[in-house]
Design an enzyme around this catalytic site. Structure first.
Site, mmCIF file in Angstrom:
data_model
loop_
_atom_site.group_PDB
_atom_site.id
_atom_site.type_symbol
_atom_site.label_atom_id
_atom_site.label_comp_id
_atom_site.label_asym_id
_atom_site.label_seq_id
_atom_site.Cartn_x
_atom_site.Cartn_y
_atom_site.Cartn_z
ATOM 1 N N ASP A 1 0.889 -1.156 -0.037
ATOM 2 C CA ASP A 1 -0.126 0.000 -0.062
ATOM 3 C C ASP A 1 0.962 1.202 -0.043
ATOM 4 O OD1 ASP A 1 -1.742 1.949 0.528
ATOM 5 O OD2 ASP A 1 -2.929 1.010 1.989
ATOM 6 N N HIS A 2 0.656 1.800 -1.265
ATOM 7 C CA HIS A 2 1.830 3.243 -1.136
ATOM 8 C C HIS A 2 1.324 4.272 -0.013
ATOM 9 C CE1 HIS A 2 5.130 4.989 -3.112
ATOM 10 N NE2 HIS A 2 5.008 4.301 -4.284
ATOM 11 N N ARG A 3 0.375 4.373 0.438
ATOM 12 C CA ARG A 3 -0.076 5.297 1.605
ATOM 13 C C ARG A 3 0.939 5.192 2.866
ATOM 14 N NH1 ARG A 3 -6.591 3.998 2.098
ATOM 15 N NH2 ARG A 3 -5.637 1.917 1.932
ATOM 16 N N CYS B 1 3.997 3.681 2.872
ATOM 17 C CA CYS B 1 5.455 4.043 2.771
ATOM 18 C C CYS B 1 5.694 4.305 1.454
ATOM 19 C CB CYS B 1 6.284 2.669 3.162
ATOM 20 S SG CYS B 1 5.893 1.223 2.186
#
Length: 500
Positions: free
Chosen positions: A470-472, A474
Site C-alpha cells: 500500500d503506497h499510502r 510507505c
C-alpha cells in the site's frame, strides 16, 4: 406434556448475517442430545457445525441443503420434556414453516430459558424478542412472488406459496409502511419496477434487504427463461401465447438483473451458459479483492534471489533428529525479521481517522488454495514462534482449511500475508493486497537457473520474490529495503541469524 421449542440460526460471529445449509445431520423424528450438532452450514468465513441447545425429538426442519438462511431464522423445532418420544410428525414438512407449526399443542410457542446456552456467538436459549407479524390482505396476487414460488418448484418447499430455495416471500402485497432502510434497496427496486410491498424481508422484524430484492429479480428472470424455452415452435408452427406473455412479464420485472448476450435481445440466456453464484467463500473473496482494488493504491516491486544456501540450510536442519522444518516456515521467519526492521509494512490505514496504524505484533496470513476457494488462515503471533512451531501451525491450519473447518477467528485479524504461489509452478505474480493489510510477500517457484556465483557462471536454485504494498503507508525506498533484506536472508541465511 412435551413442549415444542424452536431453535433459530445463531449469530455466527464476525458480523456474518446469513449462512448456507450444507448438510443436515439429523432427520425429522430423530432424538437429539443437548449440544449435539444438527446441521452443517457454510458462511463467508468457514464451515461450521451448529449444535442444538435442546435435547428431545426433532419435529421439523426449516430449509433444504443449499438454501441460505439469515441469522435468526428458524432452523428446526424440538419436542422436549415428558412425552417427547410420541411427539413425532407424520411427515417431514421440509421448508414449510406453517405446516411445522400446524400440529403444535397449546403452549408450544412458549419459550423457556432451559438449555445449554452453548450456541456459538451472541445467541442463547432464552426468550428472544417477539418479531412483528405482517398483515397480508386477501384478494391481491403478486406477479414477482409467483415467479419466485415457481422458481423454487422441485425443492422440498414446492407448493408452498412464495417460498423458494429457503427464502420466504409474501404471497400477497402488504399494507402499511414498507420496512426498508437502505436507499440502495429502494433504488434497485424502483429501477426494476418491483413493488417492495410484495416482498417479506429476511432481516430483523421483516426488514427488506438488498438480497431479498435481488433474489426476487433472479427468481422472476429464471421463470422467464423457462417460459421462453417452453414457447418454442410447435409442430403446427404455432407459438404458445401464454408462455410468451409470461416471458415478457418476467423480463420486464427482472429489468437490469439479467444481462442478455448481444444478438439475443428479448430472448432468454442460451441454455448452455452456466451461472455460478458468488456466495460463501467465493463471494467473500470476491468482495474483499474488489474492495482492495478500490481502496488501496498498491504498487509491486520484485527481485530474483539465489535460494541455494537456504535450501541447503533447510536440508541440514531436517537431517538432524526432530520434527521436519517446512520451507514456508523459514520464509515466515524471514518475513517477521524483515517486518521488525521495516514496521511500516506491518500496518493498516484507518480511513475514517486518516491515520496509519502500526501493529506491535505480527499475525501472519498465508494463502491456501482449497476446493472451496482461496482462503487466508492466520498464524497468531508469528513473530514469537520459532521455525518448528511455525511448521506445526502451518500444517494444522492448512489441514483445517482443506477440510473446511477453519473458524472465523482463524481467518481474520492478519497484519501481513505470505503468498507462496510457486506451488502452482509459476515464477512471479502481482498479487492483490489482502485488505485491510498493507503488504503481501509473494514467492515463486525455486528452479535451477544459470547464475553468476562468486564471479563464475553456475547453476543455482533461483526464486523470484515480489512485494505488493500500500503506497499510502510507505514509499518505494522502504518497500525496496524490505524486499532486499528478505532476498539477502534467502541468499545468505546467516544474515537472519545475525538479526535475531
Amino acid at each position: 406434556m412435551a413442549q415444542v421449542l424452536e431453535f433459530k440460526l445463531p449469530d455466527l460471529g464476525e458480523g456474518l448475517t446469513e449462512a448456507e445449509i450444507v448438510r443436515w445431520l439429523v432427520q425429522v423424528g430423530d432424538v437429539v442430545a443437548v449440544d449435539q450438532p444438527v446441521v452443517e452450514v457454510e458462511t463467508a468465513k468457514a464451515m461450521v457445525e451448529v449444535p442444538c441447545p435442546y435435547g428431545g425429538v426433532v419435529t421439523a426442519r426449516f430449509g433444504e441443503e443449499g438454501a441460505e438462511l439469515p441469522v435468526g431464522a428458524p432452523l428446526l423445532t424440538v419436542a422436549v420434556g415428558e412425552g417427547a418420544e410420541g411427539h413425532r410428525p407424520a411427515a417431514d414438512p421440509g421448508t414449510d414453516g406453517g405446516a411445522a407449526r400446524a400440529g403444535e399443542q397449546p403452549g408450544a410457542r412458549e419459550r423457556r430459558s432451559e438449555g445449554s446456552g452453548n450456541v456459538l456467538v451472541g445467541y442463547g436459549t432464552s426468550e428472544a424478542p417477539a418479531r412483528r407479524r405482517r398483515v397480508r390482505p386477501q384478494g391481491r396476487a403478486s406477479g414477482v412472488t409467483a415467479g419466485a414460488g415457481t422458481a423454487g418448484a422441485g425443492s422440498s418447499g414446492a407448493g408452498v406459496p412464495g417460498r423458494a430455495n429457503g427464502r420466504v416471500r409474501a404471497a400477497e402485497p402488504v399494507d402499511g409502511p414498507v420496512p426498508v432502510i437502505s436507499p440502495l434497496v429502494r433504488r434497485l427496486a424502483r429501477e426494476n419496477d418491483l413493488d417492495l410491498r410484495e416482498l417479506t424481508g429476511s432481516g430483523p422484524d421483516g426488514l427488506i434487504l438488498r438480497a431479498d430484492v435481488e433474489y426476487a429479480l433472479r427468481a422472476a428472470a429464471a421463470q422467464g427463461g423457462r417460459a421462453a424455452r417452453e414457447a418454442g415452435p410447435h409442430p403446427d408452427g404455432t407459438v404458445r401465447e401464454q408462455a410468451l406473455a409470461a416471458t415478457a412479464g418476467a423480463t420486464a420485472t427482472a429489468g437490469a438483473a439479467v444481462t442478455e448476450p448481444a444478438g439475443v435481445a428479448g430472448s432468454a440466456v442460451p441454455p448452455g451458459d452456466v451461472r455460478i453464484p458468488l456466495k460463501g467463500v467465493r463471494g467473500a473473496v470476491a468482495d474483499k479483492l474488489a474492495r482492495s482494488r478500490r481502496e488501496i493504491p498498491d504498487a509491486t516491486c520484485w527481485v530474483d534471489a539465489d535460494a541455494t544456501e537456504l535450501m541447503r540450510a533447510r536440508a541440514a536442519m531436517n537431517a538432524a533428529s526432530g520434527p521436519k522444518i517446512s520451507l514456508v516456515a523459514l520464509l515466515a521467519r524471514i518475513c517477521t525479521a524483515a517486518l521488525a526492521r521495516f514496521p511500516e509494512l506491518n500496518s493498516t490505514v484507518d480511513t475514517q481517522a486518516r491515520e496509519i496504524v502500526r501493529f506491535d505484533h505480527v499475525h501472519l496470513g498465508f494463502a491456501a488454495q482449497t476446493d472451496r476457494g482461496l482462503v487466508v488462515p492466520v498464524v497468531r503471533d508469528a513473530h514469537a514462534r520459532d521455525a518448528e512451531a511455525l511448521t506445526s501451525e502451518f500444517a494444522r491450519l492448512t489441514e483445517a482449511a482443506r477440510a473446511g473447518r477453519l473458524t472465523p477467528g482463524e481467518l481474520t485479524g492478519g497484519t501481513f500475508t505470505l503468498n507462496n504461489y510457486g506451488v502452482f509452478g509459476v515464477d512471479g505474480s502481482t498479487p492483490i493486497v489482502n485488505h485491510p493489510e498493507a503488504a503481501m510477500l509473494g514467492v515463486g517457484r525455486i528452479v535451477p537457473k544459470p547464475w553468476v556465483h562468486e564471479g563464475e557462471l553456475a547453476v543455482r536454485q533461483v526464486v523470484q520474490l515480489s512485494l505488493t504494498f500500500d503506497h499510502r503507508v510507505c514509499d518505494g525506498g522502504t518497500a525496496g529495503g524490505f524486499l532486499r533484506y528478505v532476498a539477502d536472508c534467502v541468499e545468505q541465511p546467516a544474515v537472519l541469524l545475525r538479526t535475531l
